[in-house]
Design a protein around this motif. Structure first.
Motif, PDB file in Angstrom:
ATOM      1  N   GLU A   1       0.837  -1.204   0.000  1.00 23.92           N
ATOM      2  CA  GLU A   1       0.000   0.000   0.000  1.00 23.92           C
ATOM      3  C   GLU A   1       0.878   1.263   0.000  1.00 23.92           C
ATOM      4  O   GLU A   1       0.632   2.218  -0.746  1.00 23.92           O
ATOM      5  N   ALA A   2       1.933   1.233   0.818  1.00 18.27           N
ATOM      6  CA  ALA A   2       2.864   2.379   0.881  1.00 18.27           C
ATOM      7  C   ALA A   2       3.535   2.587  -0.482  1.00 18.27           C
ATOM      8  O   ALA A   2       3.689   3.716  -0.956  1.00 18.27           O
ATOM      9  N   LEU A   3       3.885   1.477  -1.113  1.00 15.51           N
ATOM     10  CA  LEU A   3       4.533   1.519  -2.424  1.00 15.51           C
ATOM     11  C   LEU A   3       3.588   2.147  -3.454  1.00 15.51           C
ATOM     12  O   LEU A   3       4.008   2.918  -4.331  1.00 15.51           O
ATOM     13  N   SER A   4       2.322   1.805  -3.347  1.00 16.97           N
ATOM     14  CA  SER A   4       1.311   2.354  -4.246  1.00 16.97           C
ATOM     15  C   SER A   4       1.227   3.879  -4.077  1.00 16.97           C
ATOM     16  O   SER A   4       1.220   4.628  -5.053  1.00 16.97           O
TER      17      SER A   4
ATOM     18  N   SER B   1       4.504   5.562  -5.429  1.00 17.64           N
ATOM     19  CA  SER B   1       4.703   5.490  -6.883  1.00 17.64           C
ATOM     20  C   SER B   1       3.578   6.168  -7.659  1.00 17.64           C
ATOM     21  O   SER B   1       3.735   6.490  -8.832  1.00 17.64           O
ATOM     22  N   GLY B   2       2.436   6.347  -6.995  1.00 11.81           N
ATOM     23  CA  GLY B   2       1.296   6.948  -7.678  1.00 11.81           C
ATOM     24  C   GLY B   2       0.483   5.958  -8.509  1.00 11.81           C
ATOM     25  O   GLY B   2      -0.484   6.356  -9.162  1.00 11.81           O
ATOM     26  N   PHE B   3       0.854   4.700  -8.506  1.00 11.61           N
ATOM     27  CA  PHE B   3       0.071   3.694  -9.231  1.00 11.61           C
ATOM     28  C   PHE B   3      -0.881   2.996  -8.264  1.00 11.61           C
ATOM     29  O   PHE B   3      -0.455   2.525  -7.209  1.00 11.61           O
ATOM     30  N   ALA B   4      -2.151   2.922  -8.642  1.00 11.66           N
ATOM     31  CA  ALA B   4      -3.101   2.173  -7.820  1.00 11.66           C
ATOM     32  C   ALA B   4      -2.755   0.691  -7.913  1.00 11.66           C
ATOM     33  O   ALA B   4      -2.376   0.193  -8.982  1.00 11.66           O
ATOM     34  N   ILE B   5      -2.856  -0.004  -6.799  1.00  9.33           N
ATOM     35  CA  ILE B   5      -2.577  -1.450  -6.787  1.00  9.33           C
ATOM     36  C   ILE B   5      -3.747  -2.175  -6.135  1.00  9.33           C
ATOM     37  O   ILE B   5      -4.096  -1.898  -4.989  1.00  9.33           O
ATOM     38  N   ALA B   6      -4.382  -3.047  -6.912  1.00  5.77           N
ATOM     39  CA  ALA B   6      -5.492  -3.844  -6.382  1.00  5.77           C
ATOM     40  C   ALA B   6      -4.941  -5.197  -5.955  1.00  5.77           C
ATOM     41  O   ALA B   6      -4.067  -5.749  -6.629  1.00  5.77           O
ATOM     42  N   ASN B   7      -5.444  -5.712  -4.843  1.00  8.74           N
ATOM     43  CA  ASN B   7      -4.938  -6.993  -4.354  1.00  8.74           C
ATOM     44  C   ASN B   7      -6.015  -8.074  -4.367  1.00  8.74           C
ATOM     45  O   ASN B   7      -7.064  -7.933  -3.750  1.00  8.74           O
ATOM     46  N   VAL B   8      -5.730  -9.119  -5.104  1.00 11.60           N
ATOM     47  CA  VAL B   8      -6.600 -10.293  -5.222  1.00 11.60           C
ATOM     48  C   VAL B   8      -5.656 -11.452  -5.039  1.00 11.60           C
ATOM     49  O   VAL B   8      -4.677 -11.547  -5.777  1.00 11.60           O
TER      50      VAL B   8
ATOM     51  N   HIS C   1      -1.235 -11.642  -5.550  1.00  8.46           N
ATOM     52  CA  HIS C   1      -1.341 -11.217  -6.949  1.00  8.46           C
ATOM     53  C   HIS C   1      -1.694  -9.740  -7.024  1.00  8.46           C
ATOM     54  O   HIS C   1      -2.811  -9.381  -7.387  1.00  8.46           O
ATOM     55  N   PRO C   2      -0.752  -8.861  -6.693  1.00  6.22           N
ATOM     56  CA  PRO C   2      -1.050  -7.423  -6.795  1.00  6.22           C
ATOM     57  C   PRO C   2      -1.222  -7.042  -8.269  1.00  6.22           C
ATOM     58  O   PRO C   2      -0.419  -7.442  -9.116  1.00  6.22           O
ATOM     59  N   LEU C   3      -2.284  -6.294  -8.552  1.00  8.82           N
ATOM     60  CA  LEU C   3      -2.540  -5.818  -9.913  1.00  8.82           C
ATOM     61  C   LEU C   3      -2.175  -4.338  -9.952  1.00  8.82           C
ATOM     62  O   LEU C   3      -2.837  -3.512  -9.323  1.00  8.82           O
ATOM     63  N   ILE C   4      -1.112  -4.026 -10.675  1.00  9.92           N
ATOM     64  CA  ILE C   4      -0.665  -2.635 -10.745  1.00  9.92           C
ATOM     65  C   ILE C   4      -1.330  -1.998 -11.964  1.00  9.92           C
ATOM     66  O   ILE C   4      -1.159  -2.463 -13.089  1.00  9.92           O
ATOM     67  N   LEU C   5      -2.108  -0.937 -11.707  1.00  7.92           N
ATOM     68  CA  LEU C   5      -2.895  -0.313 -12.778  1.00  7.92           C
ATOM     69  C   LEU C   5      -2.117   0.833 -13.412  1.00  7.92           C
ATOM     70  O   LEU C   5      -1.536   1.657 -12.715  1.00  7.92           O
ATOM     71  N   TYR C   6      -2.119   0.885 -14.750  1.00  8.81           N
ATOM     72  CA  TYR C   6      -1.370   1.961 -15.426  1.00  8.81           C
ATOM     73  C   TYR C   6      -1.914   2.169 -16.832  1.00  8.81           C
ATOM     74  O   TYR C   6      -2.827   1.464 -17.282  1.00  8.81           O
ATOM     75  N   ASP C   7      -1.344   3.143 -17.501  1.00  5.41           N
ATOM     76  CA  ASP C   7      -1.748   3.456 -18.873  1.00  5.41           C
ATOM     77  C   ASP C   7      -0.495   3.423 -19.737  1.00  5.41           C
ATOM     78  O   ASP C   7       0.394   4.269 -19.590  1.00  5.41           O
ATOM     79  N   GLN C   8      -0.450   2.471 -20.640  1.00  8.62           N
ATOM     80  CA  GLN C   8       0.810   2.333 -21.382  1.00  8.62           C
ATOM     81  C   GLN C   8       1.013   3.433 -22.424  1.00  8.62           C
ATOM     82  O   GLN C   8       2.119   3.580 -22.955  1.00  8.62           O
ATOM     83  N   ALA C   9      -0.053   4.233 -22.631  1.00  6.80           N
ATOM     84  CA  ALA C   9       0.091   5.378 -23.529  1.00  6.80           C
ATOM     85  C   ALA C   9       0.977   6.459 -22.908  1.00  6.80           C
ATOM     86  O   ALA C   9       1.551   7.296 -23.605  1.00  6.80           O
ATOM     87  N   VAL C  10       1.071   6.458 -21.587  1.00  6.57           N
ATOM     88  CA  VAL C  10       1.930   7.428 -20.898  1.00  6.57           C
ATOM     89  C   VAL C  10       3.389   6.980 -21.044  1.00  6.57           C
ATOM     90  O   VAL C  10       3.737   5.881 -20.618  1.00  6.57           O
ATOM     91  N   PRO C  11       4.205   7.826 -21.680  1.00  6.05           N
ATOM     92  CA  PRO C  11       5.590   7.396 -21.898  1.00  6.05           C
ATOM     93  C   PRO C  11       6.294   7.053 -20.582  1.00  6.05           C
ATOM     94  O   PRO C  11       6.169   7.776 -19.594  1.00  6.05           O
ATOM     95  N   GLY C  12       6.974   5.918 -20.586  1.00  8.31           N
ATOM     96  CA  GLY C  12       7.749   5.512 -19.402  1.00  8.31           C
ATOM     97  C   GLY C  12       6.925   4.818 -18.327  1.00  8.31           C
ATOM     98  O   GLY C  12       7.477   4.319 -17.345  1.00  8.31           O
ATOM     99  N   ALA C  13       5.593   4.777 -18.500  1.00  9.06           N
ATOM    100  CA  ALA C  13       4.749   4.206 -17.437  1.00  9.06           C
ATOM    101  C   ALA C  13       5.072   2.725 -17.214  1.00  9.06           C
ATOM    102  O   ALA C  13       5.235   2.285 -16.077  1.00  9.06           O
ATOM    103  N   PHE C  14       5.200   1.972 -18.322  1.00 10.46           N
ATOM    104  CA  PHE C  14       5.433   0.537 -18.153  1.00 10.46           C
ATOM    105  C   PHE C  14       6.755   0.269 -17.425  1.00 10.46           C
ATOM    106  O   PHE C  14       6.843  -0.594 -16.558  1.00 10.46           O
ATOM    107  N   GLU C  15       7.762   1.059 -17.778  1.00 12.28           N
ATOM    108  CA  GLU C  15       9.066   0.876 -17.127  1.00 12.28           C
ATOM    109  C   GLU C  15       8.946   1.134 -15.619  1.00 12.28           C
ATOM    110  O   GLU C  15       9.525   0.416 -14.797  1.00 12.28           O
TER     111      GLU C  15
END
Lengths: 493, 493
Positions: free
Chosen positions: A368-371, A374-381, A390-404
């Motif tokens: 949760e602290a990491l989320s 980093s500013g990325f929402a993380i859902a936990n299932v 299985h943390p699900l890190i939510l992002y938008d790959q259209a944002v340059p550098g987001a995936f990295e």
């Protein structure tokens, strides 16, 4: 006129190779057209892509052996692929390499109900095994979420788990024997028809070896009796801490549920947005799904005790279901969780790490602290019963550098898992995704020992190169210096 | 004046070796006196004897590593030994070799109840693990008959089973991780603290490798919650066929007893002669002991069903016991069966083979025929639930040639097991006893693959030479030609 690209299979180098594959497997089982190759560029880890030079589709053990022998003759790197649903890039092709796909090996070769075993080809879909024996009251236990599309061959490679591995164990616990084509093109049999086999446990060694030791072409699986009764309990809690307390108490009571899954508030709302189960309270801090199976008397006894332990830990509501339809309803949200993550955000990255059950609340707090940082929402299932996150890190790959950045967050999560005494992967494997993290868990000598074992089967390094283990090319020079050096362990005996 | 025998440790060759061991381990941990060496001449397979040149008793991982390094430096063959209770001669010393005994490594290093694991040194006695955690409601499941004297290190080497392995699996299912001293003298860690570990399953490879891959010096074991209820049923039948029918029906009903043991008429009378339980009817063709465990409700439900299935198969009397004392009374005869065999006849040879459960009646009939033909009485006491036979061949070693004939009968029994689709060993291992039979189960390529894996860890062949695999010296030239040849599988990568 067609320009001859030296890296194209139209180049002179590839002509004899294609001829050899065509002769061995038939022209219809050798794929080389660019548009057809597209399908095979990635597995379930779609962020990593690589077009193979060729795709071949053998139908028998002998054809697999021939394909491997051709690769060996021409020193072509090759990757085995089942249904391509893996999440760690284990079936990611290699540049200028061959992809050996087992999709045409879909026969169930033998069903022996009296001895509770089934022999299948690697392309058989996980769920088909259960379908083949359910009429007689049996089933195949390992049940990855992708079970209606993933293949047994891929399950063997990645040692797949599922929601029921808490009670029944992962794939390796259900494989009795294998026929294997080694990277040398030899056919060997390991294990057998009974669990007790003398000699080295090469079956156990092969399961989870991620395509680096060969291709399993016949697989003897153990099947189990269908339980007399199944019951699912859904309990909701104000916090993850409270739900975590219930998990600890259930296990401490000596109850081993068939599965015990947890979802956090973000996941709950995501699935309610998408599939509207109506069962998962949107204001809950966490929900717990506990599936109990066994004899009628056992299940009904355990149901009372689980409900009581949940209540003692502050559960607000407890719903239970014993009939198939209502059970499915309670499971619906959990089953849709990954898909729902895709609705919350343009992209998501699913991590897979294991922690000791006692560290659940601590590590989830750290994630949760990491989320936040980093500013990325993380859902936990996750599979709460066996500490498989299985943390699900939510992002938008259209944002340059987001995936990295997301990859870095994913690595941080793995660091937390390993530091807590856990593991880099619970069921998805290492593949191309986490091989650079292997030195977090294993020291040089440990990794070197594994490399020596790999070299026994895969001395030319042609089978799935660059996967599972860190390599200097992908992880930097420091990661993997010694295995390039002197082969200390394998002089003649 | 003492004559210098070149094969004695008083010879010049041994002086620097003894000095090195004494320096590393201390004089009191290096045994070289003939009378003291006598104890170590054999393990539980007392028919095979060989005096070692030296016995050394390290106390720590580092001392084990030093001992192995000294062996390597002087190219001395060595054998690891736990408590020496093994039944396949796995700890039989090698002529002019060193015996590394773990008897002084008896510390329980860590108990982690919350995560259900215990870390022990290899010399810890099997039963001590349960004793250390039983107060808190836990136990260690694998329970060889020798559990009050056998050591965990030996259990690891032989992948030991026990009466409860039907439900709980053999040793390999209960080992999470190992610290190993390899035959190269290196210390490696395999596995870990959680069951899900990425990379090759070297823990699984090591368990059951019979001392040929190194010495486990720290062992992380999984412990289980003590079941709430335990119940034992004793049923007697007019014939083995009838008892076998009950076994098949119980398993088919989806009941997995903790243990399910069968004894034939000869065994029944032998134990009644010796321990007079009064529970085993002397005129029964076979008795069945079924132990059920789990929750109170589960056990009582299953008890009714097992009793009913036994009755349907012609059981004459059914006795059951839930309290500890009466349970022990029912088990008493089974536990004394091997000792009783010793009273029936001056000597007995216990075989260990596995057959598919469905072949139980057929193979027992074939063993009976073999008994008639050979003239040796054979008593059958065995784990019926998992088809693990333990025929006890009765003989008198004072009769010249009797042991050699018994060995042949034992081999014939193994042949029957393998031909029925079973295995050479259920839980005792291959050791020095059955290595020549390995080609019955594995073809040349299969055995060669195992040899290549062995060579990764044990390239000089110094660790337990001549065990597990057939060798030309002991099994004749034909048995093992290829592994002496070109090392195809392990060129550099």
């Amino acid at each position: 006129m067609i320009l001859k690209n030296p890296f194209s299979t139209r180049s002179d180098r590839w002509q004899p190779i294609i001829k050899a594959f065509t002769k061995a497997l038939g022209a219809q089982n050798v794929i080389r057209r660019k548009d057809e190759l597209l399908t095979y560029e990635c597995d379930g880890l779609a962020a990593y892509r690589q077009r193979p030079a060729l795709v071949v589709l053998p139908r028998t053990t002998e054809e697999v052996a021939q394909a491997v022998q051709i690769c060996r003759e021409y020193q072509l790197p090759w990757v085995a692929r089942g249904a391509g649903t893996g999440l760690s890039g284990g079936a990611l092709p290699v540049e200028e390499g061959v992809l050996i796909v087992t999709a045409k090996m879909k026969r169930i070769l033998n069903v022996d109900l009296a001895n509770q075993r089934v022999v299948v080809q690697p392309g058989v879909i996980n769920n088909w095994v259960t379908q083949a024996v359910s009429g007689a009251g049996f089933y195949y236990a390992p049940d990855p979420s992708s079970q209606i599309i993933c293949s047994i061959g891929g399950n063997i490679a990645e040692n797949s788990g599922g929601v029921h591995c808490l009670k029944y164990g992962v794939t390796t616990n259900h494989v009795l024997g294998l026929k294997i084509v080694t990277p040398q093109g030899e056919i060997i049999d390991v294990g057998g028809c009974v669990p007790e086999m003398p000699g080295y446990d090469l079956t156990g060694l092969f399961v989870g070896s991620e395509g680096t030791l060969g291709i399993a072409t016949e697989i003897t699986l153990r099947i189990l009796k269908t339980p007399e009764a199944i019951c699912v309990l859904l309990a909701d809690f104000e916090s993850i801490e409270a739900a975590g307390g219930a998990v600890a108490d259930i296990i401490s009571a000596g109850i081993i549920p068939a599965g015990m899954e947890m979802m956090d508030n973000l996941s709950i709302n995501a699935v309610e947005d998408v599939v509207a189960t109506g069962c998962y309270p949107r204001d809950a801090g966490a929900i717990l799904l506990v599936e109990l199976d066994g004899l009628e008397v056992e299940v009904s006894g355990n149901k009372q005790r689980v409900a009581q332990l949940c209540r003692q830990n502050g559960a607000r509501q407890i719903t239970s279901a014993s009939d198939g339809e209502t059970r499915l309803k309670l499971w619906k949200g959990r089953k849709a969780a990954f898909a729902a993550a895709g609705h919350m955000s343009p992209n998501y990255f699913v991590q897979d790490g294991v922690i000791p059950r006692t560290k659940l609340v601590q590590v989830l707090g750290e994630i949760e602290a990491l989320s936040r940082e980093s500013g990325f929402a993380i859902a936990n299932v996750f599979h709460a019963g066996d500490g498989n996150l299985h943390p699900l890190i939510l992002y938008d790959q259209a944002v340059p550098g987001a995936f990295e950045q997301v990859e870095k967050v994913g690595e941080e999560i793995l660091r937390l898992c390993v530091e807590a005494g856990g593991s880099l992967s619970g069921e998805h494997g290492i593949g191309a995704d986490k091989n650079c993290s292997m030195p977090r868990m294993f020291n040089e000598v440990d990794l070197e020992t594994m490399q020596y074992v790999r070299a026994v089967f895969n001395p030319d390094g042609l089978a799935n190169p660059g996967k599972l283990f860190p390599t200097p090319r992908t992880c930097g020079e420091a990661a993997n210096q010694r295995p390039q050096g002197e082969f200390k362990g394998a002089s003649l005996f």
